[in-house]
Design an enzyme around this catalytic site. Structure first.
Site, mmCIF file in Angstrom:
data_model
loop_
_atom_site.group_PDB
_atom_site.id
_atom_site.type_symbol
_atom_site.label_atom_id
_atom_site.label_comp_id
_atom_site.label_asym_id
_atom_site.label_seq_id
_atom_site.Cartn_x
_atom_site.Cartn_y
_atom_site.Cartn_z
ATOM 1 N N CYS A 224 -3.316 -4.593 3.866
ATOM 2 C CA CYS A 224 -2.236 -5.444 4.355
ATOM 3 C C CYS A 224 -2.247 -6.853 3.767
ATOM 4 C CB CYS A 224 -2.272 -5.513 5.879
ATOM 5 S SG CYS A 224 -1.963 -3.912 6.627
ATOM 6 N N HIS B 27 -1.485 -12.107 10.439
ATOM 7 C CA HIS B 27 -1.176 -10.690 10.239
ATOM 8 C C HIS B 27 -0.927 -10.068 11.604
ATOM 9 C CE1 HIS B 27 -0.927 -6.698 8.808
ATOM 10 N NE2 HIS B 27 -2.009 -6.306 9.449
ATOM 11 N N GLU C 37 0.836 -1.195 0.000
ATOM 12 C CA GLU C 37 0.000 0.000 0.000
ATOM 13 C C GLU C 37 0.875 1.251 0.000
ATOM 14 O OE1 GLU C 37 -1.966 -1.141 3.797
ATOM 15 O OE2 GLU C 37 -1.652 0.971 4.242
#
Lengths: 386, 135, 357
Positions: C123, C246, C91
């Protein structure tokens, strides 16, 4: 080849000359040289300049400067070899007269460095390096000198402080030069306290870039006599230009300054003299390390020993080999593409006995050495009082 | 903007693509039209390993336009293990850690923008102290 | 049209696919969380990580991807000319328009006959590229495909994200299972429209929904994806040696691991956020590379990414005998983490160009 003599010399003050334009600056020097030559009319104008195309957005200086000086109908163009442009233009003038192509040639070195400001100046200066492989990675002229100084210190174990002798000498000699940018002496202590520019290189190892113009009128002894010139004539005995690789990284031995070595050798051979016979050496001290490497390349010191010459007074006005007699680029200021012509003018002042308080006693023969970058190109000249 | 000039050199810049002389096998970087070793035309591409040693270095504090953002920075002459010397910035190293003879390796980094922040980003070789890790 | 009755199950590649090479990258600078707290909270704040990685002034997603990809190539022991796709998920692509992937492809020596593109899904942009790479190899459209997740994440000065928004990531070369160091046993993705975090066009820093980023976003998507994949493949947490989630901070992955039945030991090797922060599109990818660096042949590894907006990609890998010799063919994730130069907030502001506006 015909004998070539210097019929007239002229120079402007070197400095940050904000209020004068490129053309008018050149004209001041041209006017002084022509007056000195008793009004002798040149057939050609050769311009030494390095940065105008970037800093003044001006090309075709030959036409501009001749036109502005009222020299209609002459041949005129720029000789460009980076910081050695002045030396290149002088050689062009010498060849034009020596060959019989013209009877009188005017050479003007001019630089209008302060037309650009700030980081644009460093970027402008970088155009004399290899744009794709040196300037592109952020190398600067001072950076090139820094790389050489670092290597020199490593390779030869010279004391770092020894380099101070060169700016100290240059400033001392500039005190009596009315055209110099810095007319004040500095001491070793001041030198050692100076801030780094391209470490290990500091501010005083680097000659300040500045504006300035110098001009020389070349002709034959006969033409000079016809013009009724009364000052002593200076003869051009030898002239040579040599290149090395443009980029420092392409040299097997970057500290050798081979272009300087061969230029001095060839100019001396042409004049039939030995470097040791000259009474003074107007050399390139754009950076203190270049003075050291120039002395070694010219054969005045062994490799790795050039710094020692600064330690014992040999290079002073009354020494064995006076250098930078009017302040060199460090004291007089470094007018870049004009520096090579300033050297000729200053050597002529000495040989004519017009160097005032800085007169080298009995000076008859002078050697000049003008470098483009770290001796990427080199022009050497041998001048002699006639 | 000088897009074509940078575009043309991308192979050299991104991955140290130079030449090997087809006549004398001399390794050449940056690429040249004529082999400096034997004088013949040099045109065969050769990609350098990127490993070398610092031959000399300087810390540039007065940066030219385009390099102000990263100043002060260190520029070095790096002798590649294949022989040629290249001028390049050192990165990921403190100024006082650099010394002549230090082993370094090539990394591809941002060199500068073409013109201002609106121009293309120019990427190219820099060198850093060799990262050996636990290998 | 009527909704089909068939339940959607985990995707298993039509022909077996695996990871043939991987490589990590983390820049050398670290900003301790206490520095952020010193400037913005009077020194008193409970920091979500110990410190985070910060890229050098000459680094961006392209340069970091190049180094990670070179490491992956070294491990794969293939020539870049055999690669058929170069995909970079991030990103923080340096350009708004102009692919990062073409620069990376050219720099590593990939051929011109490739798919190249930049992926964006907050993400999980990197794991999205990885699913596509698996599919490409499985479909027989290419022998090898390179998927990268890499970020130089942005955090508004003073925002909670400034503690964690970090730089780093990893590159993976997917190829035939028989050449792999880890075989893909299956993937499953779970995607909804959940606006927990976003950055509008031309904005420099993202906005986020604060506590809304937790239960309805991060935890919901990761648990749904992870549970479904394990169920479809008939495994439980006890059959799996390592899990990577994550990691936007230290606590979220710890809590989600517990929710899915994993022990702290199972997530420990891949939990890097405490020492490098949240590397966004790189986070799950580099967690996996850290695990691969120390796993043994036959180990199962569960990876579940999370991308805001929102979705999760879950993967189950099983390592092979080829892993051990390839672990040392390039710098390991911990080598980069050990290379650490601490900076203060002032240097951080300079390196990240935060004085510019």
């Amino acid at each position: 080849m015909r004998e070539v003599v210097i019929a007239g010399i002229g120079q402007t003050r070197v400095g940050e000359l904000w209020d004068i334009s490129l053309r008018s600056l050149a004209y001041q020097a041209i006017k002084a040289a022509r007056r000195d030559a008793n009004g002798l009319m040149p057939d050609a104008l050769y311009v030494g300049n390095y940065l105008a195309i970037v800093t003044s957005h001006q090309s075709n200086l030959g036409t501009l400067l001749a036109d502005n000086a009222g020299l209609t109908g002459v041949e005129a163009f720029t000789c460009e070899a980076g910081q050695a442009s002045g030396g290149a233009a002088f050689q062009m003038g010498f060849m034009a007269v020596a060959s019989g192509y013209v009877d009188a040639a005017l050479v003007v070195g001019v630089e209008k460095y302060t037309d650009a400001i700030g980081s644009e100046q460093e970027a402008a200066l970088a155009i004399s390096m290899d744009a794709d492989y040196e300037a592109m990675v952020g190398l600067t002229l001072a950076g090139q000198a820094g790389l050489l100084m670092q290597r020199y210190l490593h390779q030869y174990g010279a004391p770092r402080s020894a380099f101070g002798a060169f700016p100290v000498l240059a400033h001392a000699n500039a005190v009596n030069n009315p055209f110099a940018m810095y007319r004040r002496a500095i001491d070793q202590q001041t030198y050692e306290k100076a801030e780094p520019v391209a470490d290990p290189l500091n501010l005083y190892d680097q000659a300040s870039y500045a504006d300035g113009a110098a001009a020389v009128l070349l002709t034959t002894p006969e033409k000079a006599q016809e013009a009724g010139i009364r000052h002593p004539l200076v003869r051009v005995r030898g002239s040579a230009g040599v290149i090395d690789t443009l980029a420092l990284h392409d040299r097997p031995d970057p500290l050798a300054f081979d272009a300087a070595r061969y230029a001095v050798q060839r100019a001396c051979e042409m004049g039939g003299v030995l470097p040791g016979e000259v009474d003074l050496f107007e050399m390139d001290d754009a950076f203190s390390i270049y003075a050291v490497l120039g002395l070694e390349a010219a054969g005045f010191a062994e490799r790795g020993e050039g710094w020692r010459l600064g330690q014992n007074g040999d290079l002073r006005l009354n020494g064995r080999l006076p250098i930078l007699t009017m302040g060199g680029s460090k004291g007089r200021g470094n007018p870049l593409g004009a520096a090579g012509v300033y050297q000729i003018v200053e050597a002529a002042q000495q040989l004519r006995g017009e160097a005032g308080a800085n007169q080298v006693t009995g000076a008859r023969m002078a050697l000049t050495l003008n470098l483009g970058g770290p001796a990427s190109s080199a022009f050497a000249h041998v001048l002699e009082k006639r | 903007m000088e897009i074509p000039r940078h575009w043309r050199l991308k192979k050299q810049r991104y991955s140290l693509q130079g030449e090997i002389c087809p006549h004398c096998e001399g390794k050449i970087f940056p690429p040249r039209d004529v082999c400096p070793h034997c004088g013949n035309d040099a045109r065969t591409t050769f990609t350098f390993s990127g490993r070398g040693k610092v031959y000399s270095f300087t810390h540039v504090t007065e940066a030219p336009a385009g390099f102000e953002e990263t100043a002060p920075y260190t520029v070095a002459l790096v002798q590649l293990e294949e022989g040629p010397v290249v001028t390049a910035q050192l990165t990921d190293v403190e100024a006082d850690e650099v010394e002549i003879g230090m082993p370094v390796e090539m990394v591809t980094r941002k060199i500068r923008s073409d013109g201002n922040e609106r121009g293309i980003i120019i990427y190219g070789y820099k060198f850093r102290p060799v990262l050996d890790g636990a290998r | 049209m009527e909704k089909p009755e068939t339940p959607i199950l985990a995707h298993k590649p039509a022909r077996p696919v695996g990871i043939v090479g991987y490589g990590a990258y983390v820049p050398r600078y670290r900003l301790p969380a206490r520095e952020v707290a010193r400037i913005w909270k009077g020194g008193k704040d409970e920091a979500p990580v110990r410190e985070k990685s910060v890229p050098g002034a000459d680094e961006d997603v392209i340069t970091m991807s190049i180094e990670a990809a070179r490491n992956a190539l070294a491990r794969a022991r293939i020539h870049a000319h055999e690669i058929r796709a170069v995909w970079v998920g991030s990103e923080s692509h340096p350009y708004a328009v102009k692919p990062s992937s073409t620069v990376v492809a050219e720099a590593i020596g990939a051929p011109v006959s490739i798919q190249a593109g930049d992926w964006e899904f907050a993400c999980k942009a990197g794991t999205e590229a990885m699913v596509a790479a698996i599919a490409m190899v499985a479909a027989g459209m290419g022998r090898y495909a390179l998927a990268i997740g890499m970020d130089t994440a942005q955090g508004r000065p003073g925002d909670a994200l400034e503690y964690t928004a970090a730089a780093g990531g990893a590159a993976y070369i997917l190829g035939p299972a028989e050449e792999s160091l880890a075989v893909v046993e299956g993937t499953y993705s779970y995607v909804t429209d959940t606006p927990d975090f976003w950055r509008r066009a031309h904005e420099r820093y993202p906005q986020h929904g604060q506590r809304f980023t937790g239960d309805p976003a991060y935890f919901k998507h990761i648990t749904e994806a992870g549970k479904q994949l394990m169920k479809d493949l008939g495994v439980t947490a006890a059959d799996i040696q390592y899990a990577v989630f994550h990691q936007p901070n230290t606590k979220f992955p710890q809590r989600v691991a517990k929710m899915l039945g994993f022990t702290p030991e199972q997530i420990q090797p891949g939990l890097l956020s405490p020492v490098i922060g949240n590397t966004y599109a790189g986070a799950a990818m580099i967690g996996l590379s850290a695990v691969l660096d120390c796993a043994k042949p036959g180990d199962r590894i569960l990876v579940v990414s999370f991308g805001s907006g929102a979705g999760s990609d879950a993967f189950l890998f099983r390592t092979t005998e080829a892993l051990v010799e390839r672990q040392r063919l390039a710098l390991q994730t911990q080598d980069y983490i050990a290379r650490r130069t601490e900076i203060d907030y002032g240097m951080y502001v300079r390196l990240r160009g935060k004085l510019a506006d």
